[in-house]
Design an enzyme around this catalytic site. Structure first.
Site, PDB file in Angstrom:
ATOM      1  CB  SER A  63      -0.951  -0.043   1.198  1.00 60.38           C
ATOM      2  OG  SER A  63      -1.935   0.943   1.118  1.00 60.38           O
ATOM      3  CG  HIS A  93      -5.773  -2.211   0.132  1.00 62.81           C
ATOM      4  ND1 HIS A  93      -4.830  -2.213  -0.881  1.00 62.81           N
ATOM      5  CD2 HIS A  93      -5.270  -1.392   1.110  1.00 62.81           C
ATOM      6  CE1 HIS A  93      -3.811  -1.428  -0.544  1.00 62.81           C
ATOM      7  NE2 HIS A  93      -4.059  -0.937   0.666  1.00 62.81           N
ATOM      8  CG  ASP A 149      -6.371  -3.759  -3.468  1.00 59.63           C
ATOM      9  OD1 ASP A 149      -7.182  -2.848  -3.199  1.00 59.63           O
ATOM     10  OD2 ASP A 149      -5.147  -3.661  -3.255  1.00 59.63           O
TER      11      ASP A 149
END
Length: 379
Positions: free
Chosen positions: A157, A356, A323
């Site tokens: 991320s 995610h 995601d």
């Protein structure tokens, strides 16, 4: 009886703090004249300092990535499934460094620290940070630890953005870049989610323009709402459906606006409540802005391949099918740009229903691929 940790755990770890007095010029135009970073290390640095791996954390992350701080700690570090003896980032082979970024609220200098200029808590006066600023501060930490070149810089991320920036800013100081569930810049939708979260905090009556600590309060409601919005985006529709569906918390509907009736409502409120008790509101604003501002290709005419022309690291890029916050298409943008720039890159899109947050979960295919790549890294 003494506590027995799992064989693949790094065991008890102690955070370390280092103070820097060399001024750090920031992208925003301001300067931090002195600051501290909190970090942890796992494994042993070899004689040539060639086995060091840097872990970059995501938005609400910190330095405690693996192991335990005490014998009665219930949960290990946030990436313990991937760091330890025999794990993908094998501490029998690598010396691992994990830190809390500047602007954080877990020990590194940030909005909740004292401003040496006036002896008061920085609050809203703490400067806006960027991913580039973080990477420069991390390079100074590497210098202090005697690490001239990282065997790998790894992150998921927002952490993946830092890994990518490392390859761009310090091409000679990184041999491998692992960019997981990340993106070369945020989409308009992502920026929009961040803005909704920020407005929840900024409009909380207890925010006091960012100087809430001076008032002895915290913008608890704003932080709760911000976390609830964020948490929705971290999970896929399938994951939320499988975990909660339309399950009820109570036996019947109350037909009002205040009761917690659905299990998913209870879950989100719990997440928000827990988060608001441990995270700083100004740090949340700062971290989301760093996400928004990240756009390394912006200074190269939006040509990512041109931006990556000077990188020397080999890349491993991984994404997850469900995601939607940082979709596989965003990872493929990085891969396509690296290929266009004639760089070495391995790419894997992992079929996972978790959304995610999958990069934090010990999914067998993910761990296998992650560990397989790390085994290829020579030290």
């Amino acid at each position: 009886m003494p506590t027995v940790f799992p064989e693949d755990s790094v065991g008890l770890v102690t955070p370390q703090t280092v103070q820097f007095s060399e001024p750090l010029a920031l992208v925003c135009g301001r300067t931090l004249h002195d600051y501290q970073l909190v970090y942890e290390t796992y494994g042993t640095l070899n004689a040539t300092a060639s086995n060091a791996v840097l872990i970059c954390h995501a938005l609400s992350g910190h330095h405690h990535a693996a192991g335990y701080h005490s014998t009665d700690e219930r949960k290990p570090g946030w990436w313990d499934s991937c760091i330890g003896p025999g794990k993908p980032i094998d501490t029998n082979k690598f010396f691992v460094v994990s830190l809390n970024n500047l602007g954080g609220c877990n020990g590194s200098t940030g909005p909740s620290s004292l401003n040496p200029a006036n002896g008061k808590v920085y609050g809203a006066d703490f400067p806006v940070m960027t991913v580039e600023d973080w990477v420069h501060s991390q390079a100074r930490l590497a210098d202090l630890l005697g690490i001239g070149q990282w065997a790998a810089v790894v992150g998921g991320s927002l952490g993946g953005m830092q890994a990518l920036q490392w390859a761009i800013s310090y091409p000679e100081r990184i041999r491998h870049c692992l960019c997981i569930a990340s993106a070369p810049k945020l989409s308009a939708q992502n920026i929009a989610f961040n803005e909704v979260a920020r407005q929840a905090i900024l409009t909380d009556p207890e925010f006091h323009g960012g100087h809430f600590q001076e008032q002895g309060v915290i913008p608890k409601r704003g932080l709760m709402l911000a976390r609830m919005v964020g948490h929705i985006t971290y999970l896929s529709d399938d994951a939320m459906g499988e975990k909660f569906g339309r399950g009820l918390k109570s036996e019947k509907l109350n037909y009002d606006f205040h009761s917690v009736e659905f299990q998913v409502e209870s879950y989100l409120r719990y997440q928000g409540e827990e988060f608001s008790g441990r995270f700083d509101a100004n740090t949340y604003l700062l971290m989301t802005k760093a996400l928004d501002y990240f756009d390394p290709a912006g200074s190269h005419g939006d040509d990512l391949a041109k931006t990556l022309a000077g990188v020397k690291a080999d890349f491993c890029v991984m994404s997850f099918t469900t995601d939607w916050r940082f979709s596989p298409a965003r990872s493929r943008e990085i891969v396509d740009a690296l290929l266009a720039a004639n760089k070495n890159v391995s790419y894997l899109e992992i079929d996972a229903p978790q959304g995610h947050d999958a990069f934090l979960i010990p999914i067998p295919r993910y761990l296998q691929a992650f560990g397989g790549y790390m085994k290829r890294i020579e030290v």
